[in-house]
Design an enzyme around this catalytic site. Sequence first.
Site, PDB file in Angstrom:
ATOM      1  N   ASP A  68       8.949  -5.210   1.929  1.00  0.00           N
ATOM      2  CA  ASP A  68       8.113  -4.281   1.180  1.00  0.00           C
ATOM      3  C   ASP A  68       6.919  -5.069   0.643  1.00  0.00           C
ATOM      4  O   ASP A  68       7.072  -6.211   0.202  1.00  0.00           O
ATOM      5  CB  ASP A  68       8.898  -3.633   0.033  1.00  0.00           C
ATOM      6  CG  ASP A  68       8.293  -2.286  -0.355  1.00  0.00           C
ATOM      7  OD1 ASP A  68       7.875  -1.538   0.548  1.00  0.00           O
ATOM      8  OD2 ASP A  68       8.212  -1.975  -1.554  1.00  0.00           O
ATOM      9  N   GLY A 149      -4.812  -1.005   6.081  1.00  0.00           N
ATOM     10  CA  GLY A 149      -4.635  -0.918   4.628  1.00  0.00           C
ATOM     11  C   GLY A 149      -5.871  -1.366   3.863  1.00  0.00           C
ATOM     12  O   GLY A 149      -6.995  -0.925   4.150  1.00  0.00           O
TER      13      GLY A 149
HETATM   14  P1  IMP Z   1       4.440  -2.001   3.655  1.00  0.00           P
HETATM   15  O1  IMP Z   1       5.484  -2.208   2.595  1.00  0.00           O
HETATM   16  O2  IMP Z   1       4.300  -3.180   4.607  1.00  0.00           O
HETATM   17  O3  IMP Z   1       4.587  -0.699   4.381  1.00  0.00           O
HETATM   18  O4  IMP Z   1       3.028  -1.922   2.875  1.00  0.00           O
HETATM   19  C1  IMP Z   1       2.732  -0.917   1.913  1.00  0.00           C
HETATM   20  C2  IMP Z   1       1.237  -0.693   1.830  1.00  0.00           C
HETATM   21  O5  IMP Z   1       0.576  -1.867   1.338  1.00  0.00           O
HETATM   22  C3  IMP Z   1       0.561  -0.403   3.173  1.00  0.00           C
HETATM   23  O6  IMP Z   1       0.586   0.963   3.488  1.00  0.00           O
HETATM   24  C4  IMP Z   1      -0.871  -0.881   2.943  1.00  0.00           C
HETATM   25  O7  IMP Z   1      -1.612   0.095   2.248  1.00  0.00           O
HETATM   26  C5  IMP Z   1      -0.662  -2.066   2.019  1.00  0.00           C
HETATM   27  N1  IMP Z   1      -0.574  -3.318   2.795  1.00  0.00           N
HETATM   28  C6  IMP Z   1       0.571  -3.976   3.129  1.00  0.00           C
HETATM   29  N2  IMP Z   1       0.289  -5.082   3.835  1.00  0.00           N
HETATM   30  C7  IMP Z   1      -1.061  -5.115   3.952  1.00  0.00           C
HETATM   31  C8  IMP Z   1      -1.951  -6.024   4.581  1.00  0.00           C
HETATM   32  O8  IMP Z   1      -1.575  -7.024   5.195  1.00  0.00           O
HETATM   33  N3  IMP Z   1      -3.261  -5.730   4.486  1.00  0.00           N
HETATM   34  C9  IMP Z   1      -3.730  -4.637   3.817  1.00  0.00           C
HETATM   35  N4  IMP Z   1      -2.953  -3.759   3.229  1.00  0.00           N
HETATM   36  C10 IMP Z   1      -1.608  -3.993   3.289  1.00  0.00           C
END
Ligand code: IMP
Length: 193
Positions: A68, A149
């Site tokens: 996460d 992101g």
């Molecule tokens: P997840 O837990 O990897 O799904 O990340 C949750 C949210 O954080 C994503 O939907 C992005 O908005 C943001 N995020 C996570 N990793 C990155 C990254 O490497 N670059 C930019 N945004 C990120």
Amino acid sequence: MRLCFATNNVKKLGEIRALLDRSIQLVSLADIGCHEELPETQNTLEGNSQQKARYVYQNYQTNCFADDTGLEVFSLDGEPGVYSARYAGVPKDDGANMDLLLKKMKADTDRMAQFRTVITLIIDREEWQFEGIVKGRILEKGRGSQGFGYDPIFQPLGYSQSFAQMDMGKKNSISHRGIAVNKLVKHLLGFST
Ligand code: IMP
């Protein structure tokens, strides 16, 4: 050892598979027959990654890990943090999330922030967590078109490019996820020898 990465993101899976020894067979959620959405109702990254890993372990009796990630802005007391994906509401919209963040930071001279990833690993009921952090600043305006992101508005400390201006290899070599994954892989290689 068979190990499930609690994701259906083929890119993330391939990246980690390439780093592992052949004695560890890395499989996806689809591979173990899990097609439902994993619960993510906790209010911390630690809690959510643990919740997802425990869900898979308990319902599919498979050793596994889950990740996460959140962007934590210091002047906003860690926002958007665990709510990064849907900061501007549902459905998830990267552009709207960045616009909202830039609006909230309009008057801020302190632009410091960090990306933080937490991975929870469960093997035979035993749990470990691995954290990866990259510090940087939030740009006034987005730059670059790669990544996803918040990448266009995040510039890691010591670099003149935003994450979205870097190719994937360069970003992975310094990113929050890269750091957490390297800790996980180091730990797993201890199991395979
Ligand atoms: P997840 O837990 O990897 O799904 O990340 C949750 C949210 O954080 C994503 O939907 C992005 O908005 C943001 N995020 C996570 N990793 C990155 C990254 O490497 N670059 C930019 N945004 C990120």
